[in-house]
Scaffold this motif. Structure first.
Motif, mmCIF file in Angstrom:
data_model
loop_
_atom_site.group_PDB
_atom_site.id
_atom_site.type_symbol
_atom_site.label_atom_id
_atom_site.label_comp_id
_atom_site.label_asym_id
_atom_site.label_seq_id
_atom_site.Cartn_x
_atom_site.Cartn_y
_atom_site.Cartn_z
ATOM 1 N N ARG A 1 0.848 -1.189 0.000
ATOM 2 C CA ARG A 1 0.000 0.000 0.000
ATOM 3 C C ARG A 1 0.879 1.233 0.000
ATOM 4 O O ARG A 1 1.998 1.206 0.526
ATOM 5 C CB ARG A 1 -0.935 0.034 1.204
ATOM 6 N N GLN B 1 -0.235 4.303 1.231
ATOM 7 C CA GLN B 1 -0.480 5.147 2.402
ATOM 8 C C GLN B 1 0.486 4.752 3.513
ATOM 9 O O GLN B 1 0.622 3.572 3.823
ATOM 10 C CB GLN B 1 -1.918 4.974 2.905
ATOM 11 N N GLN B 2 1.124 5.749 4.135
ATOM 12 C CA GLN B 2 2.147 5.445 5.132
ATOM 13 C C GLN B 2 1.803 5.928 6.533
ATOM 14 O O GLN B 2 2.636 5.852 7.439
ATOM 15 C CB GLN B 2 3.485 6.057 4.688
ATOM 16 N N THR B 3 0.586 6.398 6.729
ATOM 17 C CA THR B 3 0.197 6.852 8.058
ATOM 18 C C THR B 3 0.221 5.690 9.047
ATOM 19 O O THR B 3 -0.385 4.646 8.794
ATOM 20 C CB THR B 3 -1.217 7.461 8.030
ATOM 21 N N ALA B 4 0.896 5.873 10.168
ATOM 22 C CA ALA B 4 0.915 4.859 11.228
ATOM 23 C C ALA B 4 -0.332 5.069 12.092
ATOM 24 O O ALA B 4 -0.305 5.742 13.132
ATOM 25 C CB ALA B 4 2.189 4.982 12.053
ATOM 26 N N MET B 5 -1.447 4.491 11.666
ATOM 27 C CA MET B 5 -2.728 4.766 12.309
ATOM 28 C C MET B 5 -2.721 4.397 13.792
ATOM 29 O O MET B 5 -3.330 5.090 14.616
ATOM 30 C CB MET B 5 -3.845 4.004 11.580
ATOM 31 N N ALA B 6 -2.014 3.316 14.146
ATOM 32 C CA ALA B 6 -2.010 2.882 15.542
ATOM 33 C C ALA B 6 -1.310 3.888 16.451
ATOM 34 O O ALA B 6 -1.508 3.868 17.676
ATOM 35 C CB ALA B 6 -1.318 1.525 15.652
ATOM 36 N N ILE C 1 -1.585 7.253 16.119
ATOM 37 C CA ILE C 1 -2.288 8.550 16.138
ATOM 38 C C ILE C 1 -2.636 8.959 17.575
ATOM 39 O O ILE C 1 -2.336 10.068 18.009
ATOM 40 C CB ILE C 1 -3.566 8.482 15.273
ATOM 41 N N ASP C 2 -3.260 8.062 18.307
ATOM 42 C CA ASP C 2 -3.676 8.400 19.684
ATOM 43 C C ASP C 2 -2.477 8.620 20.593
ATOM 44 O O ASP C 2 -2.516 9.493 21.489
ATOM 45 C CB ASP C 2 -4.575 7.297 20.243
ATOM 46 N N LYS D 1 -1.228 12.096 19.894
ATOM 47 C CA LYS D 1 -2.180 13.062 20.445
ATOM 48 C C LYS D 1 -2.008 13.209 21.953
ATOM 49 O O LYS D 1 -2.041 14.312 22.496
ATOM 50 C CB LYS D 1 -3.616 12.625 20.120
#
Length: 250
Positions: free
Chosen positions: A234, A236-241, A243-244, A247
């Protein structure tokens, strides 16, 4: 199906030309847009500060071929935004590359980066690599590509990127395919110190591939065992895990 073919080895590279010949025999409509010379390890670079020059020809079978002075990504963008703007392909295939694109090497690979443009244009894509590249196994690999296209892209409607790597020996068929994740590709002796013709000290980034240290159930281990590695990728390279976590730090 209209397929855009490209690579990072150059328009006249044997892997690309054999792939073109075999896919044409399968009845696909093809357009070839590829660099005018070797562009290995170009990664996702683009030419933005100098002019691009293109040379267009039609081969003996009537297939349109365009050589571009830039990178593999330049080639895909020139095809999708200009040469084929009114005749978009339904699939992008990059290869057949002479040399593996395994593990973390996909970050540096011009072959894989060209395929990575596919989702940007909402077109599925394949990157195909093998080592060594000899004519007969390359032709067999091209026929395997046809089978993958029919099963995964046409019937399976897979919308993303497949990275395909073929080992130096063993059966080239769907029965010998493993669908595996990528790993980290380790190299030894990466920097080689040399002397230029005038005696000046210079350095080459080279390295010897470590095929033994990769974990099982990975693309490198798959090649090590003589099987064909197929890895969905893929862009997309955002490390979604994470994000929190980020934050909470802020």
């Amino acid at each position: 199906m209209h397929i855009l073919l490209t690579n990072d080895d150059g328009l006249r590279a044997p892997g690309l030309q054999i792939l073109k010949r075999e896919l044409a025999a399968c009845g696909y409509r093809l357009t070839v847009v590829a660099p005018n010379g070797q562009r290995s390890a170009a990664s996702h670079s683009m030419t933005i500060n100098k002019a691009l020059y293109c040379r267009e020809e039609t081969d003996e079978a009537g297939i349109r071929e365009i050589a571009v002075s830039g990178t593999p990504v330049d080639c895909v963008k020139m095809a999708m935004e200009y040469f084929l703007a009114e005749d978009k392909p339904q699939l992008i295939i990059s290869g057949i590359n002479n040399g593996y694109n395994l593990g973390s090497d996909v970050l540096y690979s011009g072959t894989v980066s060209a395929a990575m443009e596919g989702p940007y244009y909402q077109v599925p894509a394949l990157a195909v690599s093998m080592y060594p590249l000899d004519e007969e196994r390359c032709a067999q690999t091209a026929r395997l590509v046809h089978e993958l296209v029919e099963k995964v892209v046409v019937r399976g409607r897979f919308p993303g990127i497949l990275n395909v790597n073929v080992p130096p020996a063993g059966d080239i068929s769907l029965d010998n395919v493993c669908v595996v994740p990528q790993t980290v590709q380790i190299y030894h002796n990466v920097v080689a110190e040399k002397r230029d013709l005038d005696g000046s000290l210079c350095y080459h980034i080279v390295g010897d591939i470590d095929m033994e240290g990769a974990p099982e159930n990975s693309d490198v281990a798959c090649i090590r065992s003589g099987r064909i590695a197929v890895t969905p990728l893929r862009w997309q390279q955002t490390a979604m895990a994470a994000i929190d976590d980020v934050k909470s730090c802020l």
